[in-house]
Design a protein around this motif. Structure first.
Motif, PDB file in Angstrom:
ATOM      1  N   ASP A   1       0.803  -1.221   0.000  1.00 17.50           N
ATOM      2  CA  ASP A   1       0.000   0.000   0.000  1.00 17.50           C
ATOM      3  C   ASP A   1       0.839   1.275   0.000  1.00 17.50           C
ATOM      4  O   ASP A   1       0.298   2.385   0.068  1.00 17.50           O
ATOM      5  CB  ASP A   1      -0.927   0.022   1.220  1.00 17.50           C
ATOM      6  N   ARG A   2       2.160   1.141  -0.076  1.00 20.21           N
ATOM      7  CA  ARG A   2       3.022   2.309   0.002  1.00 20.21           C
ATOM      8  C   ARG A   2       3.117   3.034  -1.339  1.00 20.21           C
ATOM      9  O   ARG A   2       2.928   2.444  -2.399  1.00 20.21           O
ATOM     10  CB  ARG A   2       4.424   1.888   0.473  1.00 20.21           C
ATOM     11  N   HIS A   3       3.441   4.299  -1.267  1.00 18.20           N
ATOM     12  CA  HIS A   3       3.658   5.094  -2.471  1.00 18.20           C
ATOM     13  C   HIS A   3       4.797   4.480  -3.271  1.00 18.20           C
ATOM     14  O   HIS A   3       5.751   3.926  -2.708  1.00 18.20           O
ATOM     15  CB  HIS A   3       3.993   6.538  -2.078  1.00 18.20           C
ATOM     16  N   ILE A   4       4.731   4.619  -4.586  1.00 16.99           N
ATOM     17  CA  ILE A   4       5.719   3.999  -5.456  1.00 16.99           C
ATOM     18  C   ILE A   4       7.139   4.457  -5.141  1.00 16.99           C
ATOM     19  O   ILE A   4       8.103   3.691  -5.274  1.00 16.99           O
ATOM     20  CB  ILE A   4       5.381   4.265  -6.950  1.00 16.99           C
ATOM     21  N   SER A   5       7.301   5.683  -4.692  1.00 13.44           N
ATOM     22  CA  SER A   5       8.641   6.175  -4.356  1.00 13.44           C
ATOM     23  C   SER A   5       9.239   5.371  -3.203  1.00 13.44           C
ATOM     24  O   SER A   5      10.436   5.055  -3.200  1.00 13.44           O
ATOM     25  CB  SER A   5       8.611   7.657  -4.009  1.00 13.44           C
ATOM     26  N   ARG A   6       8.396   5.013  -2.229  1.00 10.63           N
ATOM     27  CA  ARG A   6       8.869   4.208  -1.106  1.00 10.63           C
ATOM     28  C   ARG A   6       9.123   2.756  -1.531  1.00 10.63           C
ATOM     29  O   ARG A   6      10.080   2.134  -1.064  1.00 10.63           O
ATOM     30  CB  ARG A   6       7.846   4.244   0.032  1.00 10.63           C
ATOM     31  N   VAL A   7       8.282   2.241  -2.394  1.00 10.94           N
ATOM     32  CA  VAL A   7       8.458   0.873  -2.886  1.00 10.94           C
ATOM     33  C   VAL A   7       9.782   0.749  -3.637  1.00 10.94           C
ATOM     34  O   VAL A   7      10.550  -0.200  -3.440  1.00 10.94           O
ATOM     35  CB  VAL A   7       7.275   0.476  -3.796  1.00 10.94           C
ATOM     36  N   GLU A   8      10.057   1.712  -4.504  1.00 12.17           N
ATOM     37  CA  GLU A   8      11.288   1.674  -5.289  1.00 12.17           C
ATOM     38  C   GLU A   8      12.521   1.840  -4.414  1.00 12.17           C
ATOM     39  O   GLU A   8      13.535   1.157  -4.607  1.00 12.17           O
ATOM     40  CB  GLU A   8      11.248   2.762  -6.363  1.00 12.17           C
TER      41      GLU A   8
END
Length: 200
Positions: free
Chosen positions: A54-61
């Motif tokens: 559920d995290r923002h893509i910036s955090r996932v990357e």
């Protein structure tokens, strides 16, 4: 003798990357470790965290880059997208709780066996055969996988409540007996230094 309360999740890649360094630090300082597996997804929900999906893509990357960097720096085999993640963490956690009560083997080795099975060996740590194999590798009777399920469930739930009460919000998380908190495998050196300072 110092005591370290160790809150962790068997699904956490950072618990895997911690390796057995906590056990080495505890041995160096003649400290005991209280192993407290917990439900990390429930912990996130209780303490303002967000599950990885559920995290923002910036955090996932960033998480992906950081995990690969850390595993390379530590010289540890690592699969960023393991075949059996996420899975049910309760069975492996119950086995650890039963092993702590049994006391006949190496609990630290058992914890690492589970997380290594997930993040490096493509095994499903919710499966009975994997749990038995990990117990055996750590010097425990594989039959512990079948024992103490009620106690395991109660302790697993109690660990979560205790963690929330004590300010734990991630895994791995270490708390010294005087209440100093250390979050993450990358804070193990800080824990080591702190124990050196207080022990003179």
């Amino acid at each position: 003798m110092a005591n370290i309360d160790y809150y962790f999740a068997t699904l956490s890649p950072y618990t895997y990357l911690a390796g057995t360094r906590l056990e080495e630090i505890a041995a160096k300082h003649d400290a005991t470790i209280n192993y407290k597996p917990l439900d990390i997804m429930a912990l996130f929900g209780r303490t303002g965290g967000t599950p990885p999906k559920d995290r923002h893509i910036s955090r996932v990357e960033y998480r992906a880059q950081e995990l690969l960097r850390q595993s390379k720096n530590l010289g540890m085999e690592f699969n960023l997208q393991p075949a059996h993640w996420p899975t049910n963490a309760a069975p492996s956690s119950y086995a650890i709780i039963a092993a702590v009560q049994d006391g006949s083997g190496n609990v630290g080795k058992l914890v690492h066996s589970f997380v290594r099975a997930c993040w490096a060996e493509e095994k499903d740590i919710a499966q009975d055969d994997v749990i038995r194999e990990c117990l055996s590798q750590a010097g425990f009777d594989p039959g512990l996988a079948d024992s103490g399920l009620l106690v395991g469930a109660e302790t697993y739930a109690a660990n979560l409540e205790e963690a929330v009460d004590r300010g734990v919000f991630g895994s791995p998380f270490y708390i010294t007996e005087d209440g100093q908190r250390f979050w993450g495998q990358d804070r193990l050196a800080d824990l080591d230094h702190y124990l050196t300072e207080i022990n003179g």
